[in-house]
Design a protein around this motif. Structure first.
Motif, PDB file in Angstrom:
ATOM      1  N   SER A  24       0.823  -1.214   0.000  1.00 52.50           N
ATOM      2  CA  SER A  24       0.000   0.000   0.000  1.00 52.50           C
ATOM      3  C   SER A  24       0.852   1.258   0.000  1.00 52.50           C
ATOM      4  O   SER A  24       0.579   2.220  -0.728  1.00 52.50           O
ATOM      5  CB  SER A  24      -0.918   0.003   1.231  1.00 52.50           C
ATOM      6  OG  SER A  24      -1.858  -1.047   1.157  1.00 52.50           O
ATOM      7  N   GLU A  25       1.904   1.271   0.822  1.00 50.83           N
ATOM      8  CA  GLU A  25       2.710   2.482   0.968  1.00 50.83           C
ATOM      9  C   GLU A  25       3.678   2.698  -0.193  1.00 50.83           C
ATOM     10  O   GLU A  25       4.190   3.803  -0.373  1.00 50.83           O
ATOM     11  CB  GLU A  25       3.479   2.447   2.289  1.00 50.83           C
ATOM     12  CG  GLU A  25       2.592   2.512   3.524  1.00 50.83           C
ATOM     13  CD  GLU A  25       1.913   3.870   3.690  1.00 50.83           C
ATOM     14  OE1 GLU A  25       2.453   4.875   3.175  1.00 50.83           O
ATOM     15  OE2 GLU A  25       0.852   3.919   4.324  1.00 50.83           O
ATOM     16  N   HIS A 138       1.985  -5.727  16.762  1.00 56.46           N
ATOM     17  CA  HIS A 138       1.350  -5.773  15.443  1.00 56.46           C
ATOM     18  C   HIS A 138       1.415  -4.413  14.754  1.00 56.46           C
ATOM     19  O   HIS A 138       1.716  -4.307  13.571  1.00 56.46           O
ATOM     20  CB  HIS A 138      -0.108  -6.223  15.574  1.00 56.46           C
ATOM     21  CG  HIS A 138      -0.836  -6.273  14.275  1.00 56.46           C
ATOM     22  ND1 HIS A 138      -1.568  -5.211  13.792  1.00 56.46           N
ATOM     23  CD2 HIS A 138      -0.908  -7.240  13.330  1.00 56.46           C
ATOM     24  CE1 HIS A 138      -2.073  -5.533  12.617  1.00 56.46           C
ATOM     25  NE2 HIS A 138      -1.690  -6.752  12.310  1.00 56.46           N
ATOM     26  N   ARG A 139       1.154  -3.352  15.524  1.00 52.66           N
ATOM     27  CA  ARG A 139       1.213  -2.001  14.962  1.00 52.66           C
ATOM     28  C   ARG A 139       2.636  -1.654  14.528  1.00 52.66           C
ATOM     29  O   ARG A 139       2.841  -0.994  13.499  1.00 52.66           O
ATOM     30  CB  ARG A 139       0.707  -1.005  15.998  1.00 52.66           C
ATOM     31  CG  ARG A 139       0.770   0.458  15.617  1.00 52.66           C
ATOM     32  CD  ARG A 139       0.170   0.760  14.284  1.00 52.66           C
ATOM     33  NE  ARG A 139      -1.152   0.219  14.098  1.00 52.66           N
ATOM     34  CZ  ARG A 139      -1.810   0.263  12.957  1.00 52.66           C
ATOM     35  NH1 ARG A 139      -1.250   0.814  11.898  1.00 52.66           N
ATOM     36  NH2 ARG A 139      -3.013  -0.271  12.856  1.00 52.66           N
ATOM     37  N   ALA A 140       3.621  -2.116  15.284  1.00 49.00           N
ATOM     38  CA  ALA A 140       5.019  -1.844  14.932  1.00 49.00           C
ATOM     39  C   ALA A 140       5.376  -2.479  13.592  1.00 49.00           C
ATOM     40  O   ALA A 140       5.983  -1.836  12.723  1.00 49.00           O
ATOM     41  CB  ALA A 140       5.944  -2.369  16.026  1.00 49.00           C
ATOM     42  N   MET A 141       5.001  -3.735  13.406  1.00 46.75           N
ATOM     43  CA  MET A 141       5.321  -4.427  12.152  1.00 46.75           C
ATOM     44  C   MET A 141       4.553  -3.816  10.990  1.00 46.75           C
ATOM     45  O   MET A 141       5.086  -3.664   9.881  1.00 46.75           O
ATOM     46  CB  MET A 141       4.994  -5.912  12.303  1.00 46.75           C
ATOM     47  CG  MET A 141       5.872  -6.634  13.311  1.00 46.75           C
ATOM     48  SD  MET A 141       7.586  -6.805  12.768  1.00 46.75           S
ATOM     49  CE  MET A 141       7.434  -8.201  11.664  1.00 46.75           C
ATOM     50  N   ASP A 142       3.302  -3.461  11.223  1.00 45.15           N
ATOM     51  CA  ASP A 142       2.486  -2.816  10.201  1.00 45.15           C
ATOM     52  C   ASP A 142       3.139  -1.506   9.742  1.00 45.15           C
ATOM     53  O   ASP A 142       3.232  -1.214   8.550  1.00 45.15           O
ATOM     54  CB  ASP A 142       1.086  -2.562  10.755  1.00 45.15           C
ATOM     55  CG  ASP A 142       0.149  -1.959   9.720  1.00 45.15           C
ATOM     56  OD1 ASP A 142      -0.588  -2.729   9.082  1.00 45.15           O
ATOM     57  OD2 ASP A 142       0.141  -0.723   9.558  1.00 45.15           O
ATOM     58  N   THR A 143       3.604  -0.745  10.703  1.00 48.33           N
ATOM     59  CA  THR A 143       4.174   0.570  10.389  1.00 48.33           C
ATOM     60  C   THR A 143       5.549   0.463   9.746  1.00 48.33           C
ATOM     61  O   THR A 143       5.962   1.354   9.005  1.00 48.33           O
ATOM     62  CB  THR A 143       4.232   1.435  11.661  1.00 48.33           C
ATOM     63  OG1 THR A 143       2.959   1.417  12.299  1.00 48.33           O
ATOM     64  CG2 THR A 143       4.587   2.875  11.330  1.00 48.33           C
ATOM     65  N   LEU A 144       6.278  -0.631  10.011  1.00 48.60           N
ATOM     66  CA  LEU A 144       7.543  -0.841   9.308  1.00 48.60           C
ATOM     67  C   LEU A 144       7.312  -0.891   7.800  1.00 48.60           C
ATOM     68  O   LEU A 144       8.138  -0.426   7.012  1.00 48.60           O
ATOM     69  CB  LEU A 144       8.209  -2.135   9.775  1.00 48.60           C
ATOM     70  CG  LEU A 144       9.111  -2.051  11.000  1.00 48.60           C
ATOM     71  CD1 LEU A 144       9.678  -3.426  11.327  1.00 48.60           C
ATOM     72  CD2 LEU A 144      10.242  -1.048  10.785  1.00 48.60           C
ATOM     73  N   GLY A 145       6.169  -1.457   7.420  1.00 53.38           N
ATOM     74  CA  GLY A 145       5.813  -1.476   6.008  1.00 53.38           C
ATOM     75  C   GLY A 145       5.663  -0.082   5.447  1.00 53.38           C
ATOM     76  O   GLY A 145       5.976   0.175   4.278  1.00 53.38           O
ATOM     77  N   ALA A 146       5.187   0.837   6.302  1.00 49.28           N
ATOM     78  CA  ALA A 146       5.040   2.234   5.881  1.00 49.28           C
ATOM     79  C   ALA A 146       6.383   2.936   5.778  1.00 49.28           C
ATOM     80  O   ALA A 146       6.451   4.042   5.222  1.00 49.28           O
ATOM     81  CB  ALA A 146       4.125   2.981   6.858  1.00 49.28           C
ATOM     82  N   CYS A 147       7.440   2.324   6.320  1.00 49.02           N
ATOM     83  CA  CYS A 147       8.801   2.848   6.140  1.00 49.02           C
ATOM     84  C   CYS A 147       9.411   2.289   4.855  1.00 49.02           C
ATOM     85  O   CYS A 147      10.006   3.026   4.068  1.00 49.02           O
ATOM     86  CB  CYS A 147       9.682   2.468   7.325  1.00 49.02           C
ATOM     87  SG  CYS A 147       9.156   3.132   8.906  1.00 49.02           S
ATOM     88  N   GLY A 149       7.828   0.812   2.197  1.00 47.29           N
ATOM     89  CA  GLY A 149       7.079   1.073   0.970  1.00 47.29           C
ATOM     90  C   GLY A 149       7.471   2.365   0.266  1.00 47.29           C
ATOM     91  O   GLY A 149       7.847   2.343  -0.919  1.00 47.29           O
ATOM     92  N   PRO A 150       7.404   3.530   0.959  1.00 49.91           N
ATOM     93  CA  PRO A 150       7.810   4.777   0.300  1.00 49.91           C
ATOM     94  C   PRO A 150       9.270   4.767  -0.138  1.00 49.91           C
ATOM     95  O   PRO A 150       9.615   5.356  -1.166  1.00 49.91           O
ATOM     96  CB  PRO A 150       7.580   5.833   1.393  1.00 49.91           C
ATOM     97  CG  PRO A 150       6.573   5.236   2.300  1.00 49.91           C
ATOM     98  CD  PRO A 150       6.859   3.767   2.302  1.00 49.91           C
ATOM     99  N   LEU A 254      10.907  13.409   6.438  1.00 45.45           N
ATOM    100  CA  LEU A 254      10.207  13.529   7.719  1.00 45.45           C
ATOM    101  C   LEU A 254       9.055  12.533   7.819  1.00 45.45           C
ATOM    102  O   LEU A 254       8.777  11.997   8.898  1.00 45.45           O
ATOM    103  CB  LEU A 254       9.692  14.959   7.904  1.00 45.45           C
ATOM    104  CG  LEU A 254      10.745  16.012   8.238  1.00 45.45           C
ATOM    105  CD1 LEU A 254      10.129  17.402   8.252  1.00 45.45           C
ATOM    106  CD2 LEU A 254      11.406  15.719   9.592  1.00 45.45           C
ATOM    107  N   TYR A 255       8.392  12.270   6.700  1.00 42.34           N
ATOM    108  CA  TYR A 255       7.305  11.277   6.693  1.00 42.34           C
ATOM    109  C   TYR A 255       7.849   9.885   7.012  1.00 42.34           C
ATOM    110  O   TYR A 255       7.262   9.132   7.798  1.00 42.34           O
ATOM    111  CB  TYR A 255       6.617  11.285   5.332  1.00 42.34           C
ATOM    112  CG  TYR A 255       5.528  10.255   5.190  1.00 42.34           C
ATOM    113  CD1 TYR A 255       4.310  10.397   5.865  1.00 42.34           C
ATOM    114  CD2 TYR A 255       5.712   9.123   4.391  1.00 42.34           C
ATOM    115  CE1 TYR A 255       3.321   9.442   5.743  1.00 42.34           C
ATOM    116  CE2 TYR A 255       4.718   8.168   4.270  1.00 42.34           C
ATOM    117  CZ  TYR A 255       3.524   8.332   4.944  1.00 42.34           C
ATOM    118  OH  TYR A 255       2.542   7.377   4.829  1.00 42.34           O
ATOM    119  N   ILE A 256       8.993   9.554   6.423  1.00 43.55           N
ATOM    120  CA  ILE A 256       9.613   8.255   6.713  1.00 43.55           C
ATOM    121  C   ILE A 256      10.088   8.209   8.175  1.00 43.55           C
ATOM    122  O   ILE A 256       9.937   7.187   8.860  1.00 43.55           O
ATOM    123  CB  ILE A 256      10.775   7.990   5.736  1.00 43.55           C
ATOM    124  CG1 ILE A 256      10.236   7.828   4.309  1.00 43.55           C
ATOM    125  CG2 ILE A 256      11.570   6.756   6.157  1.00 43.55           C
ATOM    126  CD1 ILE A 256      11.315   7.710   3.246  1.00 43.55           C
TER     127      ILE A 256
END
Length: 397
Positions: A24-25, A138-147, A149-150, A254-256
């Protein structure tokens, strides 16, 4: 017999979320650019996202209720992640507006289909004393994807500037991996709820849970939704920093950074919440939100945004997973998916209103007034939750 703090199921669901979020990211930074390149106006993009988010929110409530009634979790989770994975290449397959609307809506519908059942399964894998760390991990692993992906998108676009369409096909790969991982899980089916033969399912059936739910749940939801109504899209934070003079590279950096702090802090915040109390950590997170938004309203110095974004990552870690852990601890186990689904459905609607309200305040009174209003609202929510709620646990039989 003692239970592992993080079971095999929790690990698999966390990895599933990581790969799905990478997919997604990868597309998040380029989605508006791609849509404009195929002829979408800003207004049409806004309508598309509004419709997609509304469908996602309402479907979370419906399918959460249905998951509890049928006693099943995995069919909803697998189907939801599959639809989201398929939607990625579909977005690039055709530029016809109706097709793009359908593909984007399919992605958000898949999120709505899976979210409540997945969170309920996570809750089933925890004890009341470990909810914070399970949801935090779970939130930590999910958010790693947001790092990741971009970052993948930036590297790709560096070598292939303006070539958006292939990225949608590449995003299918981590999306498919997330689906395949789910077949490593097995589910112990719970008894379905006994219902009258006259009982009918409808899309807004989850609304009945508001009347059936415990008073503690309703009090908590009032506070959470009041906050959601003033917690506008992160787009406004980026816009504020852009107006202050930061260039696109600094904004993406900054987003990353925000996602990295969010990811690295989520599990420790969950551990602290299990020891000190979910309510205390959540209110601490809201306090950080107040500091960030007051800072955004007050300062226009570029160097200030680095510590503010750092604090904003801590705020997200102290609230997102913690709020779901708190909800599951005051809800009966047989109603977990419904309780989470009802909250996330209302939250989605409130979030849409929050961005519209922020946009209106920005246009009428400026950026400083927008952030100041949100900060004051968050202070009032802290006061309300401190005085009216507690975080008792629902002990399993």
């Amino acid at each position: 017999m003692t239970q592992k703090l993080l079971s095999r199921t929790v690990w698999i669901l966390a990895l599933v979320s990581l790969f799905a979020d990478v997919a997604s990211e990868m597309l998040y930074p380029i989605m508006p650019l791609y849509l404009k390149s195929i002829g979408f106006s800003v207004l049409l993009i806004g309508i598309l996202e509004g419709v997609a988010q509304a469908i996602s929110g309402l479907s979370k409530g419906y399918f959460g209720r249905l998951s509890d009634r049928t006693g099943r979790r995995l069919p909803f989770i697998r189907s939801g992640y599959l639809l989201a994975a398929l939607s990625k290449p579909m977005l690039a397959f055709s530029s016809i507006p109706l097709w793009v609307f359908g593909a984007r809506t399919l992605d958000r519908f898949g999120k709505g289909l899976r979210t409540s059942a997945r969170d309920a399964l996570l809750s089933d894998e925890a004890t009341p004393e470990t909810k914070g760390r399970v949801f935090g991990f779970h939130r930590a692993m999910d958010t790693l994807g947001a790092c990741f992906g971009p970052g993948i998108a930036l590297v790709y676009l560096y070598f292939n500037p303006g070539q958006y369409r292939p990225l949608f096909y590449y995003a299918f790969v981590p999306g498919l991996l997330s689906v395949l991982l789910l077949y490593l899980l097995r589910e112990k089916r719970k008894p379905a709820k006994a219902l009258s033969p006259r009982t009918k399912y409808n899309f807004l059936d989850f609304l009945h849970y508001w009347r059936e739910s415990p008073l503690t749940y309703r009090r908590l939801l009032v506070g959470l939704l009041l906050f959601a109504l003033f917690n506008s899209s992160d787009f406004f934070l980026l816009l504020r920093m852009k107006e202050a003079g930061l260039n696109d590279t600094h904004l993406i950096g900054l987003y990353i950074l925000y996602n990295l702090i969010y990811a690295l802090s989520s599990y420790p915040m969950g551990v602290i919440a299990d020891r000190w109390g979910l309510k205390r950590v959540y209110l601490f997170g809201l306090g950080l939100f107040v500091l960030v938004y007051f800072g955004m309203a007050t300062f226009e110095l570029n160097w200030v945004y680095l510590p503010l974004i750092f604090l904003y990552g801590l705020f997200a870690a102290a609230t997102e997973g913690i709020s779901k852990a708190w909800i599951t601890n005051i809800s009966a186990p047989q109603d977990t998916a419904t309780a989470i689904g009802t909250y996330t459905a209302f939250e989605s609607i409130a979030t849409l209103g929050a961005s519209a309200l922020a946009g209106l305040l920005w246009q009428l009174y400026g950026a400083a007034a927008t952030f100041l209003a949100s900060g004051i609202a968050a202070l009032l929510v802290i006061l309300y939750l401190a005085l009216t709620t507690s975080s008792p646990v629902y002990r399993r039989a």
